[in-house]
Design a protein around this motif. Structure first.
Motif, PDB file in Angstrom:
ATOM      1  N   MET A 139      45.881  40.808  40.202  1.00 53.32           N
ATOM      2  CA  MET A 139      45.881  39.388  39.872  1.00 53.32           C
ATOM      3  C   MET A 139      46.723  38.655  40.914  1.00 53.32           C
ATOM      4  O   MET A 139      47.560  39.260  41.578  1.00 53.32           O
ATOM      5  N   THR A 140      46.477  37.354  41.055  1.00 56.58           N
ATOM      6  CA  THR A 140      47.455  36.556  41.786  1.00 56.58           C
ATOM      7  C   THR A 140      48.590  36.301  40.818  1.00 56.58           C
ATOM      8  O   THR A 140      48.354  36.085  39.613  1.00 56.58           O
ATOM      9  N   TRP A 141      49.777  36.353  41.324  1.00 52.30           N
ATOM     10  CA  TRP A 141      50.937  36.254  40.443  1.00 52.30           C
ATOM     11  C   TRP A 141      51.998  35.384  41.072  1.00 52.30           C
ATOM     12  O   TRP A 141      52.197  35.500  42.267  1.00 52.30           O
ATOM     13  N   PRO A 142      52.625  34.479  40.333  1.00 52.28           N
ATOM     14  CA  PRO A 142      52.558  34.279  38.880  1.00 52.28           C
ATOM     15  C   PRO A 142      51.414  33.381  38.407  1.00 52.28           C
ATOM     16  O   PRO A 142      51.347  33.083  37.213  1.00 52.28           O
ATOM     17  N   ALA A 143      50.512  32.974  39.307  1.00 60.67           N
ATOM     18  CA  ALA A 143      49.445  32.056  38.888  1.00 60.67           C
ATOM     19  C   ALA A 143      48.564  32.671  37.801  1.00 60.67           C
ATOM     20  O   ALA A 143      48.043  31.971  36.938  1.00 60.67           O
ATOM     21  N   GLY A 144      48.388  33.989  37.848  1.00 59.90           N
ATOM     22  CA  GLY A 144      47.624  34.641  36.797  1.00 59.90           C
ATOM     23  C   GLY A 144      46.128  34.449  36.892  1.00 59.90           C
ATOM     24  O   GLY A 144      45.442  34.336  35.876  1.00 59.90           O
ATOM     25  N   GLU A 145      45.614  34.441  38.111  1.00 59.24           N
ATOM     26  CA  GLU A 145      44.157  34.513  38.283  1.00 59.24           C
ATOM     27  C   GLU A 145      43.808  35.992  38.382  1.00 59.24           C
ATOM     28  O   GLU A 145      44.166  36.654  39.348  1.00 59.24           O
ATOM     29  N   VAL A 146      43.091  36.474  37.359  1.00 64.53           N
ATOM     30  CA  VAL A 146      42.953  37.919  37.194  1.00 64.53           C
ATOM     31  C   VAL A 146      41.581  38.422  37.642  1.00 64.53           C
ATOM     32  O   VAL A 146      40.563  37.737  37.496  1.00 64.53           O
ATOM     33  N   SER A 147      41.598  39.647  38.200  1.00 59.74           N
ATOM     34  CA  SER A 147      40.371  40.324  38.648  1.00 59.74           C
ATOM     35  C   SER A 147      40.458  41.786  38.247  1.00 59.74           C
ATOM     36  O   SER A 147      40.456  42.672  39.109  1.00 59.74           O
ATOM     37  N   PRO A 148      40.526  42.068  36.949  1.00 57.29           N
ATOM     38  CA  PRO A 148      40.796  43.458  36.531  1.00 57.29           C
ATOM     39  C   PRO A 148      39.737  44.421  37.066  1.00 57.29           C
ATOM     40  O   PRO A 148      38.529  44.150  36.980  1.00 57.29           O
ATOM     41  N   LEU A 149      40.204  45.543  37.587  1.00 60.30           N
ATOM     42  CA  LEU A 149      39.324  46.525  38.234  1.00 60.30           C
ATOM     43  C   LEU A 149      38.086  46.843  37.407  1.00 60.30           C
ATOM     44  O   LEU A 149      36.977  46.880  37.929  1.00 60.30           O
ATOM     45  N   ASN A 150      38.284  47.076  36.101  1.00 57.21           N
ATOM     46  CA  ASN A 150      37.170  47.544  35.273  1.00 57.21           C
ATOM     47  C   ASN A 150      36.498  46.434  34.480  1.00 57.21           C
ATOM     48  O   ASN A 150      35.815  46.701  33.492  1.00 57.21           O
TER      49      ASN A 150
END
Lengths: 339, 339
Positions: free
Chosen positions: A71-82
């Motif tokens: 994820m980008t952090w601390p922005a919290g744009e997430v791209s979880p692997l699964n």
């Protein structure tokens, strides 16, 4: 204003949401299977559905989120692997819009597990600790000076990518010889198969899935991303090792030694007091921890390093929620980037 | 009350003391060879003699000390490896008695060099940095979250004992396969000799000791304990590598790759922005940094890790004094254990 904190734990196997008391007790929780192949809004609706069922009281103190990386952090744009449906999904922002005016904080799921162990688990009181999870993946979080270490981009704690054998097998990260390439459940099982092992040949039970079996997925100590497909085979491998199968034993020894070497490097570099180990594979007990301890002691010979202890993680299936809540409740220690 | 800080740098080759301005400039310094085989009081008198010659003004703001390890920390009872006369010597306490009523602070010499680079050198502004020294030994210090990381006992930063080859050569620490066992100057040279190399066979100059030669000891960037006997041979090795000797080249490549692997492990674990490399061997330039960069990039394939930069240390021979002074002058970032 309630004194409860809303905690959210997003993984490849399940989503969870809970209400957490200031002392870390989870007083209500809802869980839902992660929709396979769901697109961004399907995944979001799964989460909001959970939140609706949980019915948080008006005025919760804050929202803490653990989510599989990257994820980008601390922005919290997430791209979880699964979870292919979320690529750069603004999870923190979406939850902040839903819960305006209160802190909404996010971190990697493995980091949340380390935080949970430090705050309310086996790591209480440690000034210098690594919290690990060993299952389908190998991850962790670092606590130094009694505070969570984020690193430059929120990615500190990637113990799974400490190099234990520079000429070793390829790793999912693109490198090779990483701890994770050797000690993750599926890697372990693949190595054994390549040596001639087949599941059950030592006469271990054919039925997988008992929670008490080593390597099993429902340990509740691993981040969700660490409990995916592939651990069933590793569980059979551990059972065969316990039954005396020589290849299965060699595989567990190989993984244990790799863990010991990587932990030794972390101890020497970060001057650690304590390492907690959770996740499905950690339940293999002495089959894994025996070789781990032996390799660790061989490679931590300086005076200060010899004091380190390696212990099982203490928290159960709520650990992810507890750690996520700690980002809000104990933000002085576990949240550094501002509101 | 003066605004000058007294800085002391204690090493196996020399003792140094200096007066440091609040901005980090060293305005006066005295140096003295470390007495060979001196007992505890002989060593102490060497230091007090230096201080007498330096004539610190009345009312210096504080005293910062860098000293070769190991030591108890923060108590500062020192037992420097190459100074047998001091075993558990209460260096911090003795200096505190001589300079009552002001802060007297101490840290490992390699940590002081890392602090110096972060405070006034190549690491300025980095939130997550490892400052390394590569010479007769391999050491370092960690800065995370913009602050010095001490670890549980003040020993964080021991990058020289990150394991790069679990089956590798024995290390002075009692383990084996540590970075230091492979990349320290004497280790490097011993490996080359075992492969059939002899100094100068490639026709490189016979006279060692020019400060500009790679691997040379008078670089001023290494902690004193990293500039002892043995680097002359490594300097010849680097010169022979530059002249095209294949064994010497292979030796430099082997050391560079070991450095790259260890740095990769540290980057993946601690999410580093920057690594500074000082010490005599760091002057070997591309012969060392080329293979280092190649191995580093092979083993830092996750998105966040790819950003790390490895740069030469920027400060010269006063670095140890600058870092020691920073323990006092910038104690908010570099000194955590209280007064």
């Amino acid at each position: 204003m309630s004194d409860l904190t809303l905690a959210v734990d997003i993984g490849g196997t399940k989503f969870a949401a809970g209400l957490v008391e200031p002392d870390g007790r989870v007083v209500a929780a809802q869980r839902s299977a992660t929709p396979r192949g769901g697109d961004a809004e399907t995944l979001w609706k799964t989460l909001t559905g959970l939140l609706d069922r949980l019915e948080p009281p008006p005025g919760v103190a804050g929202v803490g989120i653990g989510c599989g990386g990257p994820m980008t952090w601390p922005a919290g744009e997430v791209s979880p692997l699964n979870m292919g449906g979320w690529r750069g999904f603004p999870l923190r922002e979406r939850l902040a819009a839903r819960f305006p005016g209160i802190p909404v904080r996010i971190h990697n799921d493995a980091i949340c597990l380390a935080v949970a162990e430090h705050w309310r688990g086996a790591g209480r009181g440690s000034a210098a600790m690594l919290g690990m999870v060993v299952s389908t993946g190998v991850g962790g979080g670092l606590i130094l000076g009694g505070r969570l270490i984020d690193g430059g981009t929120g990615n500190a704690g990637h113990i799974g990518h400490v190099v234990v054998d520079p000429g070793g097998p390829p790793c999912g990260c693109g490198g090779n010889g990483c701890l994770e390439a050797i000690a993750r459940g599926p890697g372990l099982a693949a190595w054994a198969v390549a040596q001639g092992w087949s599941p059950g040949r030592a006469g271990s039970p054919q039925e997988p899935g008992r929670a008490s079996e080593p390597g099993g997925e429902p340990s509740g100590q691993g981040g969700e991303l660490y409990r995916e497909e592939g651990t069933a085979t590793a569980r059979r491998l551990a059972a065969d090792a316990a039954a005396g199968d020589p290849i299965a034993l060699a595989a567990m020894t190989r993984a244990g030694r790799a863990l010991g070497v990587a932990i030794a490097s972390a101890v020497n570099l970060c001057d650690l007091d304590l390492v907690t180990v959770g996740g499905g594979l950690s339940q293999a007990g002495d089959l894994l921890f025996g070789p781990l301890e032996k390799a660790l002691r061989e490679h931590t010979r300086m005076g200060f390093a010899g004091r380190v202890r390696v212990v099982p993680a203490a928290l159960g299936q709520d650990a992810g929620l507890v750690g996520a809540a700690a980002l809000v409740i104990a933000g002085d220690r576990y949240w550094s980037p501002g509101p």
